[in-house]
Design an enzyme around this catalytic site. Structure first.
Site, PDB file in Angstrom:
ATOM      1  N   CYS A 233     -29.429   2.091 -38.036  1.00 25.12           N
ATOM      2  CA  CYS A 233     -29.857   3.333 -38.760  1.00 25.12           C
ATOM      3  C   CYS A 233     -31.168   3.581 -38.605  1.00 25.12           C
ATOM      4  O   CYS A 233     -31.622   4.792 -38.460  1.00 25.12           O
ATOM      5  CB  CYS A 233     -29.355   3.143 -40.258  1.00 25.12           C
ATOM      6  SG  CYS A 233     -29.865   1.497 -40.835  1.00 25.12           S
TER       7      CYS A 233
ATOM      8  N   HIS B 168     -33.357   6.293 -45.628  1.00 28.18           N
ATOM      9  CA  HIS B 168     -34.713   5.358 -45.205  1.00 28.18           C
ATOM     10  C   HIS B 168     -35.782   6.222 -44.796  1.00 28.18           C
ATOM     11  O   HIS B 168     -35.774   7.360 -44.283  1.00 28.18           O
ATOM     12  CB  HIS B 168     -34.072   4.476 -43.756  1.00 28.18           C
ATOM     13  CG  HIS B 168     -33.174   3.723 -43.840  1.00 28.18           C
ATOM     14  ND1 HIS B 168     -32.824   3.196 -44.960  1.00 28.18           N
ATOM     15  CD2 HIS B 168     -32.596   2.834 -43.042  1.00 28.18           C
ATOM     16  CE1 HIS B 168     -31.622   2.094 -44.709  1.00 28.18           C
ATOM     17  NE2 HIS B 168     -31.782   1.996 -43.309  1.00 28.18           N
TER      18      HIS B 168
END
Ligand code: A2P
Length: 339
Positions: free
Chosen positions: A131, A244
């Site tokens: 990710c 994130h």
């Protein structure tokens, strides 16, 4: 009458990413004629909604993939290591979200905005990158193409959903324990995650880096097809559920101004620039959560390095960082008649 579309299996369908894969298939109207939801024996008896009907979760077994054309995996590395080749032998194209196959030279590692053509070279298994790597390369690709990149220094601020649904529960439980004056203890993470952060994602290696940090370095080089790019990553877990954030500092081959970079990124696929710091306008995880774009802000010249540039990049780690990226890869295959 049989519905038109592909026979799709989702492995790990009850997990944080697998569940979202099912939702993203529906949202993007991916043509599915049959959906098989696979998880561990613990989940047999559960159902998940898809296009208005409830589908029963089945136990993952070796025979699960007969007749399947596409298998989306997100049940951890050891399940992928064992079952991805079984699914591929049964005739399905596997798109695997774990790290089991990412660095295998026979397995393409694909981010649709960056190296879509690589998807067409697969021999049964395609890997979805980590990710943190995905959002970084989506943001850096236009800069790489325009002026080249010599070195990347990145610090991540990573949400707990990347660890899975039990980690989301751990954060919620700890927050509730603490604000209610109860004792709390970490179970999944090495430290309390509520009201805390730690530079520890995955096991530490001999070289002092964590596995997550080395994934960012190695995967970036593989996706760009450039073994020369230097990458130094520090990956940090923070008490955020979805999204994130990354502080990225790069040294480009040729000079580029902050303004030119902003223009490049504004025109880039999958990227949205939010960059008006005086009005407190920059990307934040709460705004990125639930979306599929990679958001970039705080773009500025770094005067401490030759051709230095700094920026802040945020994306939903389980959407663009996992489920959406996997389904975009499937769309490439479908649009090229390769499914
Ligand atoms: P289950 O819910 O039955 O345990 P997450 O990443 O959110 O923790 O989710 C992991 C996913 O991987 C879940 O869907 C989980 O199913 C699945 N999974 C874990 N172990 C196995 C296994 N041995 N066989 C099949 N699926 C598994």
């Amino acid at each position: 009458m049989e519905q038109k579309g592909f026979k799709v299996a989702v492995v790990g369908a009850t997990g944080a990413v697998g569940n979202l894969m099912v939702k993203v298939l529906e949202e993007r109207a991916f043509p599915v004629s049959e959906l098989k939801l696979l998880a561990s024996a613990r989940s047999v008896g559960k159902t998940l909604g898809f296009r208005g009907s409830q589908i029963a979760v089945e136990e993952l077994v070796e025979g699960s993939f007969e007749g399947m054309q596409l298998a989306l995996f997100s049940a951890g590395g050891s399940i992928s290591k064992k079952f991805a080749p079984i699914a591929a032998r049964a005739g399905a194209v596997v798109i695997d979200n774990s790290n089991a196959w990412r660095m295998d030279p026979q397995v393409p590692l694909v981010v649709p905005e960056v190296n879509p053509e690589a998807a067409l070279t697969h021999s049964g298994i395609i890997a979805n990158p980590n990710c943190s790597t995905i959002q970084m390369v989506v943001a850096l690709k236009p800069i790489y193409d325009a002026v080249g990149i010599r070195r990347i220094v990145v610090t991540t601020f990573q949400a707990v959903s990347g660890t899975g649904k039990r980690a989301i529960e751990e954060l919620r439980t700890q927050v509730s324990d603490i604000i209610n004056g109860r004792e709390t203890a970490p179970k999944i993470y090495p430290h309390q995650i509520a009201f805390n952060c730690f530079p520890h994602i995955g096991p530490f290696l001999e070289n002092g880096f964590s596995e997550e940090e080395m994934k960012m370095a190695n995967e970036t080089r593989k996706i760009f097809g450039d073994a020369q790019i230097k990458v130094c990553a520090t990956t940090v877990r923070i008490p955020v559920i979805y999204g994130h954030s990354e502080s990225i500092n790069i040294e480009t081959e040729k000079p580029i101004s902050a303004e030119q970079t902003r223009k490049l990124l504004e025109a880039a696929p999958g990227v949205k620039v939010i960059d008006d710091p005086k009005c407190a306008a920059y990307p934040v995880p709460l705004d990125a959560a639930g979306t599929d774009d990679t958001f970039v802000g705080r773009i500025r010249t770094d005067p401490s390095a030759e051709n230095g540039l700094a920026m802040w990049v945020v994306a939903d780690n389980i959407r663009k960082g996992a489920a959406t990226n996997a389904i975009q890869i499937a769309e490439i295959l479908m649009n090229r008649g390769r499914l």
